[in-house]
Design a protein around this motif. Structure first.
Motif, PDB file in Angstrom:
ATOM      1  N   ALA A 190     -11.529  -5.910 -40.169  1.00 44.67           N
ATOM      2  CA  ALA A 190     -10.485  -4.713 -40.324  1.00 44.67           C
ATOM      3  C   ALA A 190     -10.866  -4.329 -41.798  1.00 44.67           C
ATOM      4  O   ALA A 190     -10.909  -2.957 -42.092  1.00 44.67           O
ATOM      5  CB  ALA A 190      -9.095  -5.175 -40.257  1.00 44.67           C
ATOM      6  N   LEU A 191     -11.352  -5.210 -42.552  1.00 46.31           N
ATOM      7  CA  LEU A 191     -11.656  -4.678 -43.974  1.00 46.31           C
ATOM      8  C   LEU A 191     -12.945  -3.716 -43.890  1.00 46.31           C
ATOM      9  O   LEU A 191     -12.870  -2.760 -44.592  1.00 46.31           O
ATOM     10  CB  LEU A 191     -11.816  -5.993 -44.720  1.00 46.31           C
ATOM     11  N   LEU A 242      -6.789  -2.063 -51.668  1.00 43.13           N
ATOM     12  CA  LEU A 242      -6.649  -2.691 -50.440  1.00 43.13           C
ATOM     13  C   LEU A 242      -5.868  -4.128 -50.569  1.00 43.13           C
ATOM     14  O   LEU A 242      -6.302  -4.749 -51.434  1.00 43.13           O
ATOM     15  CB  LEU A 242      -8.064  -3.152 -49.683  1.00 43.13           C
ATOM     16  N   VAL A 243      -4.939  -4.109 -49.765  1.00 43.79           N
ATOM     17  CA  VAL A 243      -4.052  -5.519 -49.920  1.00 43.79           C
ATOM     18  C   VAL A 243      -3.871  -5.924 -48.556  1.00 43.79           C
ATOM     19  O   VAL A 243      -3.893  -5.379 -47.561  1.00 43.79           O
ATOM     20  CB  VAL A 243      -2.617  -5.203 -50.532  1.00 43.79           C
ATOM     21  N   GLU A 244      -3.422  -7.274 -48.237  1.00 42.17           N
ATOM     22  CA  GLU A 244      -3.054  -7.704 -47.210  1.00 42.17           C
ATOM     23  C   GLU A 244      -1.903  -7.010 -46.609  1.00 42.17           C
ATOM     24  O   GLU A 244      -0.927  -6.729 -47.341  1.00 42.17           O
ATOM     25  CB  GLU A 244      -2.785  -9.331 -47.110  1.00 42.17           C
ATOM     26  N   SER A 245      -1.573  -6.863 -45.199  1.00 39.19           N
ATOM     27  CA  SER A 245      -0.489  -6.046 -44.840  1.00 39.19           C
ATOM     28  C   SER A 245       0.657  -6.735 -45.104  1.00 39.19           C
ATOM     29  O   SER A 245       1.758  -5.973 -45.294  1.00 39.19           O
ATOM     30  CB  SER A 245      -0.638  -5.747 -43.235  1.00 39.19           C
ATOM     31  N   LEU A 246       0.865  -7.863 -45.314  1.00 38.26           N
ATOM     32  CA  LEU A 246       2.191  -8.795 -45.778  1.00 38.26           C
ATOM     33  C   LEU A 246       1.364  -9.195 -47.135  1.00 38.26           C
ATOM     34  O   LEU A 246       0.331  -9.904 -47.160  1.00 38.26           O
ATOM     35  CB  LEU A 246       2.417  -9.745 -44.813  1.00 38.26           C
ATOM     36  N   ILE A 280      -3.898  -8.920 -41.076  1.00 37.27           N
ATOM     37  CA  ILE A 280      -3.958 -10.358 -41.316  1.00 37.27           C
ATOM     38  C   ILE A 280      -3.890 -10.835 -40.079  1.00 37.27           C
ATOM     39  O   ILE A 280      -3.331 -10.364 -39.119  1.00 37.27           O
ATOM     40  CB  ILE A 280      -2.997 -10.961 -42.430  1.00 37.27           C
ATOM     41  N   ASP A 281      -4.430 -12.133 -40.027  1.00 38.56           N
ATOM     42  CA  ASP A 281      -3.957 -13.109 -38.809  1.00 38.56           C
ATOM     43  C   ASP A 281      -3.676 -14.467 -39.295  1.00 38.56           C
ATOM     44  O   ASP A 281      -3.660 -14.577 -40.635  1.00 38.56           O
ATOM     45  CB  ASP A 281      -5.323 -12.977 -37.886  1.00 38.56           C
ATOM     46  N   GLY A 282      -3.719 -15.625 -38.535  1.00 38.56           N
ATOM     47  CA  GLY A 282      -3.379 -16.827 -38.959  1.00 38.56           C
ATOM     48  C   GLY A 282      -4.335 -17.420 -40.155  1.00 38.56           C
ATOM     49  O   GLY A 282      -4.043 -18.386 -40.744  1.00 38.56           O
TER      50      GLY A 282
END
Ligand code: PLP
Length: 477
Positions: free
Chosen positions: A231-232, A197-201, A222-224
């Protein structure tokens, strides 16, 4: 006033470009020294029997390349570090070919692509050179176990220690940089074919390491504030994908995420630690930019120490050529990490490890990071002014920012246009865990251009580009 008289005879191309090339040549050859006053636009035009418009255009382009600077009423001067921006004679000849993409490619690029932190703040002047030379020399005669000798591991532990987190030297492993640390940690924790699992960016080096080890990336939204815990949790609860095992590892950047600079608040970190426990996920937290924060929230390694590897980098925090990283790992994992280090390079360089240990013990490391921290903040303020009105994500302490392009701009066209202006920037594609979902954005790094005024010129130039529409697409035949 200077009596600079450019020699244009051998230079092809339109007049104003020949003038820029002549300026570049004279700077490169040392005929024009930093901070030399140049003729006024009018005087230059008169001396060359051309128009003031042409002279002004040449000065504008030279300023954008970081060769000169000036203000109305005060005059025009050779930039303080213009020699670094001036290219070879071959570059100049190519640069003067009218309007061709090659022209801009051959000209020296202002580097807003590499995430170097405050290049000008590297050790010269901050730490004594004779001590550095002696340590490096000493290290050449040594050999160390993979992961570093006990004094190196103690230095890493001391470097990471802070209120609320005291990693023990027995859990520290030294590597040949954070990229190496990512690779060996993944190799120790997962197997080819596994999903992580990784951050989408995410940092492109994570994609590279995953590819090298035959791992599949599962993007987490991810968000700010960084990775979204809900989501995870949903991705973990969804169970295995058809014919794939469930994800066993989360790799994230909670502090000054690259590329968005998000800093995950403490509450969110606690939620993520709890989800990882519930689903038995290993955590790798890549914290290479965390040293830029004055008061970082608790690391995941403090919240879930039994399952978290925490990674930092010497090239980011201390000096860009220092290929060294530390992993603070759960102690039972250390032998597996050492085995992967042995398999991928035997050990980190003893010289670098000695040097870093010395800098940490003497306070030089602290001095270096302080300079970088201050410089990164100044550059953020500069960016705030230059990019006013545009949409971008960053943090006042960050060395980079994520610039969202106004429609209809696309990243590839913007990167191309920036390059034609002599500026290197990174498109969104390599940062997207799912390349098909890459947004219209670019990452700008603020630290690699040594001179702040050159950086300001480059940022203004980029903002200027976005004030207009992208160029029409080339016809395809
Ligand atoms: C988020 C992140 N992690 C790791 C690295 C690699 O750092 P190092 O130079 O120590 O290998 C980088 C380099 O840019 C990075 O941005």
């Amino acid at each position: 006033m200077t009596s600079w008289s450019p020699w244009l005879a051998d230079i092809p191309g339109p007049f104003h470009r020949r003038l820029v090339a002549a300026l570049q040549q004279d700077i490169a050859a040392g005929r024009l020294l930093p901070e030399t006053r140049l003729p006024t636009h009018r005087a230059l035009a008169r001396a060359l029997s051309t128009t003031v418009v042409t002279a002004s255009r040449a000065y504008r382009e030279a300023a954008a390349l970081g060769l000169i600077h000036g203000t109305v009423g005060r005059g025009t001067f050779v930039a303080p570090r213009a020699d670094a921006a001036a290219g070879t004679a071959e570059d100049l000849a190519a640069a003067s070919v009218a309007g061709s993409p090659l022209a801009a490619e051959a000209a020296p690029l202002l580097d807003l692509g590499a995430n170097v932190i405050a290049a000008g703040a590297d050790p010269a002047g901050t730490v004594p050179r004779p001590a550095v030379a002696a340590l490096l020399w000493n290290g050449l005669a040594q050999r160390h176990p993979p992961g570093g000798a006990s004094n190196h591991r103690a230095a890493g532990a001391a470097w990471l220690r802070r209120a609320g987190w005291e990693p023990r030297p027995a859990g520290i492993v030294a590597t040949g940089g954070a990229q190496h640390a990512i690779l060996v940690t993944l190799a120790a924790l997962v197997r080819p074919g596994d999903r992580i699992l990784v951050e989408s960016l995410t940092y492109p080096g994570i994609r590279t390491a995953a590819q090298c080890l035959g791992l599949q990336l599962v993007p987490v939204p991810i968000d700010g504030d960084g990775l979204v815990p809900e989501a995870l949790a949903a991705l973990c609860a969804a169970g295995p994908a058809p014919s794939s095992p469930p994800p066993r590892l989360l790799l994230c950047q909670p502090s000054l995420h690259n590329p968005t600079s998000a800093v995950m608040p403490a509450e969110r970190r606690r939620a993520i630690a709890a989800i990882a426990r519930r689903h038995d996920l290993a955590i790798v937290e890549d914290c290479v930019y965390e040293f830029l924060l004055d008061d970082p929230p608790p690391p995941l390694a403090a919240l879930a120490p039994e399952r978290t590897c925490h990674i930092v980098s010497g090239s980011k925090a201390l000096a860009q050529g220092l290929r060294l990283g530390y992993i603070a790992a759960p102690e039972p994992l250390v032998p597996a990490l050492q085995a992967q280090i042995a398999a991928t390079g035997l050990a980190a360089s003893p010289s670098w490890l000695d040097l870093a240990a010395h800098w940490i013990a003497t306070g030089a490391a602290h001095r270096l990071t302080t300079v970088k921290r201050q410089e990164a903040r100044l550059r953020q303020q500069l960016a705030r002014t230059c990019l006013h009105g545009l949409s971008w994500l960053s943090h006042p302490a960050s060395s980079h920012l994520w610039l969202r392009l106004p429609p209809p701009w696309q990243a590839a066209a913007f990167v191309d246009q920036a390059r034609r202006q002599g500026i290197a920037v990174n498109p969104a594609g390599p940062f997207a865990a799912d390349p098909a979902a890459a947004p219209a954005a670019v990452r700008l790094c603020l630290g690699a251009v040594a001179d702040r005024r050159q950086l300001e010129g480059a940022l203004n130039r980029l903002a200027g580009l976005l004030a207009g529409p992208p160029p029409p697409e080339e016809p395809v035949v």
